[in-house]
Design a protein around this motif. Sequence first.
Motif, mmCIF file in Angstrom:
data_model
loop_
_atom_site.group_PDB
_atom_site.id
_atom_site.type_symbol
_atom_site.label_atom_id
_atom_site.label_comp_id
_atom_site.label_asym_id
_atom_site.label_seq_id
_atom_site.Cartn_x
_atom_site.Cartn_y
_atom_site.Cartn_z
ATOM 1 N N ASP A 160 0.733 -1.323 -0.051
ATOM 2 C CA ASP A 160 -0.230 -0.078 -0.014
ATOM 3 C C ASP A 160 0.873 1.381 -0.011
ATOM 4 O OD1 ASP A 160 1.033 -0.312 2.639
ATOM 5 O OD2 ASP A 160 -0.811 0.407 3.645
ATOM 6 N N LEU A 161 2.215 1.319 -0.364
ATOM 7 C CA LEU A 161 2.936 2.168 -0.205
ATOM 8 C C LEU A 161 2.609 3.338 -1.368
ATOM 9 C CD1 LEU A 161 5.621 3.417 0.888
ATOM 10 C CD2 LEU A 161 6.929 2.371 -1.227
ATOM 11 N N PRO A 166 -0.999 2.529 -13.699
ATOM 12 C CA PRO A 166 0.034 2.527 -14.433
ATOM 13 C C PRO A 166 1.171 3.764 -14.020
ATOM 14 C CG PRO A 166 -1.890 2.173 -15.809
ATOM 15 C CD PRO A 166 -2.165 2.369 -14.398
ATOM 16 N N TYR A 167 2.460 3.303 -14.152
ATOM 17 C CA TYR A 167 3.376 3.986 -13.665
ATOM 18 C C TYR A 167 3.779 5.112 -14.327
ATOM 19 C CZ TYR A 167 7.811 4.885 -11.105
ATOM 20 O OH TYR A 167 8.818 5.927 -10.275
ATOM 21 N N ALA A 168 3.989 4.837 -15.690
ATOM 22 C CA ALA A 168 4.551 6.112 -16.531
ATOM 23 C C ALA A 168 3.694 7.065 -16.633
ATOM 24 C CB ALA A 168 4.587 5.581 -17.928
ATOM 25 N N GLN A 169 2.323 7.097 -16.359
ATOM 26 C CA GLN A 169 1.187 7.995 -16.554
ATOM 27 C C GLN A 169 1.314 8.827 -15.072
ATOM 28 O OE1 GLN A 169 0.825 4.974 -17.553
ATOM 29 N NE2 GLN A 169 -0.741 4.934 -19.206
ATOM 30 N N ILE A 201 4.086 5.353 -24.454
ATOM 31 C CA ILE A 201 4.325 4.780 -23.280
ATOM 32 C C ILE A 201 4.221 3.391 -23.544
ATOM 33 C CG2 ILE A 201 3.099 4.111 -20.998
ATOM 34 C CD1 ILE A 201 2.190 7.084 -20.941
ATOM 35 N N PRO A 202 5.177 2.470 -23.307
ATOM 36 C CA PRO A 202 5.130 1.249 -23.358
ATOM 37 C C PRO A 202 4.494 0.433 -22.290
ATOM 38 C CG PRO A 202 7.198 1.807 -22.028
ATOM 39 C CD PRO A 202 6.286 2.978 -22.403
ATOM 40 N N GLU A 203 3.834 -0.943 -22.768
ATOM 41 C CA GLU A 203 3.013 -1.693 -21.879
ATOM 42 C C GLU A 203 3.634 -1.968 -20.613
ATOM 43 O OE1 GLU A 203 0.874 -5.959 -21.580
ATOM 44 O OE2 GLU A 203 2.024 -5.259 -23.294
ATOM 45 N N GLN A 204 2.916 -1.711 -19.325
ATOM 46 C CA GLN A 204 3.549 -2.005 -17.989
ATOM 47 C C GLN A 204 3.343 -3.608 -17.684
ATOM 48 O OE1 GLN A 204 3.324 0.614 -14.650
ATOM 49 N NE2 GLN A 204 3.239 -0.629 -13.321
ATOM 50 N N ARG A 205 4.292 -4.457 -17.429
ATOM 51 C CA ARG A 205 4.004 -5.672 -17.328
ATOM 52 C C ARG A 205 4.035 -5.972 -15.543
ATOM 53 N NH1 ARG A 205 7.838 -7.897 -22.432
ATOM 54 N NH2 ARG A 205 6.620 -6.907 -23.859
ATOM 55 N N GLU A 206 4.443 -5.272 -14.957
ATOM 56 C CA GLU A 206 4.660 -5.768 -13.501
ATOM 57 C C GLU A 206 4.691 -4.402 -12.733
ATOM 58 O OE1 GLU A 206 8.422 -7.669 -12.693
ATOM 59 O OE2 GLU A 206 9.259 -6.692 -14.168
ATOM 60 N N LEU A 207 4.352 -4.656 -11.149
ATOM 61 C CA LEU A 207 4.450 -3.645 -10.334
ATOM 62 C C LEU A 207 5.414 -3.956 -9.202
ATOM 63 C CD1 LEU A 207 2.901 -0.894 -9.608
ATOM 64 C CD2 LEU A 207 2.031 -2.459 -7.731
ATOM 65 N N ARG A 208 6.372 -3.181 -9.152
ATOM 66 C CA ARG A 208 7.369 -3.543 -8.238
ATOM 67 C C ARG A 208 8.029 -2.241 -7.343
ATOM 68 N NH1 ARG A 208 8.530 -9.044 -7.608
ATOM 69 N NH2 ARG A 208 8.129 -9.901 -9.496
ATOM 70 N N LEU A 209 8.520 -2.616 -6.219
ATOM 71 C CA LEU A 209 9.324 -1.501 -5.422
ATOM 72 C C LEU A 209 10.513 -0.920 -6.381
ATOM 73 C CD1 LEU A 209 9.551 0.115 -2.890
ATOM 74 C CD2 LEU A 209 11.277 -1.562 -2.068
ATOM 75 N N VAL A 210 10.282 0.460 -6.502
ATOM 76 C CA VAL A 210 11.176 1.329 -7.269
ATOM 77 C C VAL A 210 11.887 2.357 -6.167
ATOM 78 C CG1 VAL A 210 11.175 3.116 -8.929
ATOM 79 C CG2 VAL A 210 9.734 1.025 -9.320
ATOM 80 N N HIS A 211 13.154 2.338 -6.306
ATOM 81 C CA HIS A 211 14.063 3.151 -5.661
ATOM 82 C C HIS A 211 13.598 4.743 -6.009
ATOM 83 C CE1 HIS A 211 17.566 5.670 -4.218
ATOM 84 N NE2 HIS A 211 17.636 4.652 -3.150
ATOM 85 N N GLY A 212 13.962 4.970 -7.111
ATOM 86 C CA GLY A 212 13.537 6.197 -7.717
ATOM 87 C C GLY A 212 14.522 7.240 -7.763
ATOM 88 N N GLU A 235 13.725 8.714 -0.561
ATOM 89 C CA GLU A 235 12.369 9.635 -0.580
ATOM 90 C C GLU A 235 11.750 9.579 -1.804
ATOM 91 O OE1 GLU A 235 13.048 13.949 -0.972
ATOM 92 O OE2 GLU A 235 15.420 13.538 -0.474
ATOM 93 N N LEU A 236 12.238 8.986 -2.861
ATOM 94 C CA LEU A 236 11.416 9.015 -4.040
ATOM 95 C C LEU A 236 10.988 7.713 -4.433
ATOM 96 C CD1 LEU A 236 13.527 11.263 -6.406
ATOM 97 C CD2 LEU A 236 11.542 12.001 -5.230
ATOM 98 N N SER A 237 11.133 6.709 -3.517
ATOM 99 C CA SER A 237 10.638 5.438 -3.610
ATOM 100 C C SER A 237 9.332 5.357 -3.936
ATOM 101 C CB SER A 237 11.156 4.477 -2.655
ATOM 102 O OG SER A 237 10.982 3.096 -2.852
ATOM 103 N N THR A 238 8.886 4.141 -4.670
ATOM 104 C CA THR A 238 7.375 4.013 -4.942
ATOM 105 C C THR A 238 7.040 2.658 -5.503
ATOM 106 O OG1 THR A 238 5.337 4.898 -5.931
ATOM 107 C CG2 THR A 238 7.570 4.911 -7.498
#
Length: 349
Positions: A160-161, A166-169, A201-212, A235-238
């Motif tokens: 729930d972070l 979709p991440y790019a949007q 925007i390319p297709e997003q295939r997965e949702l993961r922790l991103v440091h940012g 601080e930019l992680s999502t």
Amino acid sequence: MSDGDAGQLEIPETDPAALLGWLAGVGIEPAGELSARRVGSGQSNLTYLLSDDDGGAWVLRRPPLGHLLASAHDVAREARILSALAGTGVPVPEVYGVCADESVSPVPFVVMECIDATVLDNLPAAQAMTPSARSALGSSMIDTLAQIHAVDLEEVGLADLASHKPYAQRQLRRWSAQWEKSKTREIPALDEVTARLAGGIPEQRELRLVHGDFHIRNVMVDPAAGQVRAVLDWELSTLGDPLADIGSTLAYWPAAGDPPLSAAPVELLDGFPDRDRLAADYIERTGRDARALRYWHALGLWKVAIIAEGVLRRAQDNPKNRAGTGVPTPEVIDVLVAKAAQVADSAGL
């Protein structure tokens, strides 16, 4: 409590005596006098090394001074991420506590473990490494990034972070809004890149922790072994597309002839991999889409340009936010935008 003294504490807006009391409450009782000094070349959250007379050391992070954009510089959220990653294999410092007591400081701060390792934010530190250790560090950084992207979000309590949309949007909306709030001037070329990124925007295939914000100055390393010992500045992680992280890493990683994003472009020293090698190693390590990575490299450059403009704006608004290494110049930001357009060309955007 020990006989700690706050005589050398110089953390902006922080009451020294109240800080000592709060530290005691989280189990930290400095021996003798406690001192603080600003460390690191980061120009977003401010980082201070706390040290006592017996060699004890801790790290304190707080937001920058002045007006803050909504959701930016949230040290409590950063502390939550660090605490969740303890025991996952992702190397992070231990968090001792988050202070939200306004009698200590008008803004929250976090105190964490001081890792006995090196930040390569200066050329002498990197020059002291052997070329083989630099090469090993390039591999260790890719392994560490892959570990971050392998974290089970449900298991560590971070599902729930952030939004699962979709991440790019989300990135385009967020950073476009940041640009409008923090820009010091108009850059039509940046607006053009924004439109190209939105249209490809390319297709997003997965949702993961991103440091940012994963780059060489945001990791602490063992310089002899060439290994990452801690990942900093979350601080930019999502939650989002993991290719965005390696795209940002490539955006920060200089090539010969590039204008430096830092005063110490250590990545150009013999032994460190170049951008193409980093990208290939990540794709080989994870099996992710090399074609989509070109999109995320372009978006990474665009985002870094916006971040750099924000750093410039904060330094103009309050000179105390300026790090010792200086701030990005308008010329460097213009080059970042031009490079984003070039990479967008290569991605067919």
